[in-house]
Design an enzyme around this catalytic site. Structure first.
Site, PDB file in Angstrom:
ATOM      1  N   ARG A 171       0.885  -1.083   0.160  1.00  0.00           N
ATOM      2  CA  ARG A 171       0.564   0.023  -0.253  1.00  0.00           C
ATOM      3  C   ARG A 171       1.071   1.104  -0.123  1.00  0.00           C
ATOM      4  NH1 ARG A 171      -2.879  -4.057  -1.220  1.00  0.00           N
ATOM      5  NH2 ARG A 171      -4.445  -4.358  -0.198  1.00  0.00           N
ATOM      6  N   SER A 222     -11.653  -1.014   2.228  1.00  0.00           N
ATOM      7  CA  SER A 222     -10.876  -1.168   3.670  1.00  0.00           C
ATOM      8  C   SER A 222      -9.705  -0.351   4.068  1.00  0.00           C
ATOM      9  CB  SER A 222      -9.659  -2.599   3.659  1.00  0.00           C
ATOM     10  OG  SER A 222      -9.855  -3.833   3.244  1.00  0.00           O
ATOM     11  N   GLU A 293      -4.843   3.059   5.605  1.00  0.00           N
ATOM     12  CA  GLU A 293      -4.775   2.808   3.786  1.00  0.00           C
ATOM     13  C   GLU A 293      -5.604   4.014   2.981  1.00  0.00           C
ATOM     14  OE1 GLU A 293      -6.144  -0.811   1.528  1.00  0.00           O
ATOM     15  OE2 GLU A 293      -5.288  -1.764   3.082  1.00  0.00           O
TER      16      GLU A 293
END
Length: 299
Positions: A171, A222, A293
């Site tokens: 990420r 997420s 993230e």
């Protein structure tokens, strides 16, 4: 000549535009100029105008992994989703895709050509530019694993930068430290495979996403990166936070690593307060630092 008149030469411009209309969270204040450039040349001219006029700006794609401030932004949002969405498949399986391309659409087009590699991305509702910025991934795969190089507008010049020079990790990419670089396109290496195998894998993963994620509610995917020792959703579950709500923001009852706009009128402050509370509890109970993230867009 006004700024608006100059900008309209090079793209579609919406004034005082609500960012909640352009993010999957359905959250965000109004932006002075919401700009969709006609093409790459127009984008370069738009950036020159904004720099001349000292107008701050952010570049976005499909708005699927960002959390915008609630306050109004006296600047510009440049959206590449509307026009920079051409893609090309070379005979050897190389894919060149502009920054505004839908990752889901590319995975389908690759499947049609019996090209494997993007199956993991068949449920990621973002653009190539946003995906390359954050190294989007799923099922232990990510875009950088397929990446050859990235076409970047940097210091007024367009150049291709090799993957190895972009500090890709989980990420993460160099673009997060160089926000003045604009991603224009990516080049990826796909492999020939059996069409039915690719289709079946995509179908099974699509079903898994539909069954396990709150895709019927405004959210941004997420929220936290997975720690090394435990999946983020499991950690949040063990802390008893499934369904916990602050204002209009709620830890999803379906998937604990999703924060949803449960009421439809949640604010960025609600979401940030929930993120901060989860991080504090994870640190206190497990000494784990949960890293978001979701890209938080401040102005």
């Amino acid at each position: 000549m006004s700024v608006l008149t100059r900008l309209k030469v090079y793209g579609k411009v919406l004034e005082n535009e609500p960012m909640k209309k352009h993010t999957t969270y359905r959250i965000g204040g109004n932006v002075a100029y919401y700009i969709t450039p006609h093409n790459e040349t127009a984008l370069m001219c738009i950036l020159d105008i904004l720099q001349d006029e000292k107008i701050p700006y952010h570049v976005t794609g499909r708005g699927s992994n960002i959390l915008c401030d609630d306050t109004d932004f006296d600047g510009a949002i440049i959206n590449l989703d509307g026009t920079l969405n051409d893609y090309y498949f070379e005979p050897d399986g190389t894919l060149v895709a502009q920054a505004g391309c839908s990752i889901i659409n590319l995975s389908v087009e690759a499947m049609k050509r019996s090209l494997s590699g993007l199956e993991f991305a068949s449920g990621i509702p973002g653009s190539v530019g946003g995906g390359l910025y954050m190294n989007a991934g799923a099922y232990r795969s990510n875009l950088s694993s397929l990446l050859i190089d990235v076409c970047v507008l940097k210091d007024g010049r367009i150049e291709w930068i090799k993957k190895e020079d972009l500090d890709y990790g989980y990420r993460h990419s160099a673009f997060q430290e160089h926000k003045d670089w604009t991603i224009l396109a990516g080049r990826f290496k796909l492999e020939k495979a059996e069409h039915n195998d690719i289709r079946d894998l995509m179908d099974s993963r699509r079903k898994r996403r539909m069954d396990s994620q709150p895709l019927n509610m405004p959210c941004a995917g997420s929220v936290f990166r997975n720690p090394e020792t435990i999946p983020a959703w499991k950690l949040i579950e063990e802390m008893g936070l499934r369904g916990h709500q602050i204002g209009g923001a709620q830890v999803s009852t379906k998937h604990c690593n999703f924060i949803v706009n449960a009421t439809g009128d949640a604010t960025a402050s609600d979401v940030r307060a929930l993120i901060t509370m989860i991080q504090a509890k994870a640190k206190e109970l497990y000494d784990i630092d949960l890293i978001p993230e979701v890209e938080q867009m401040h102005w």
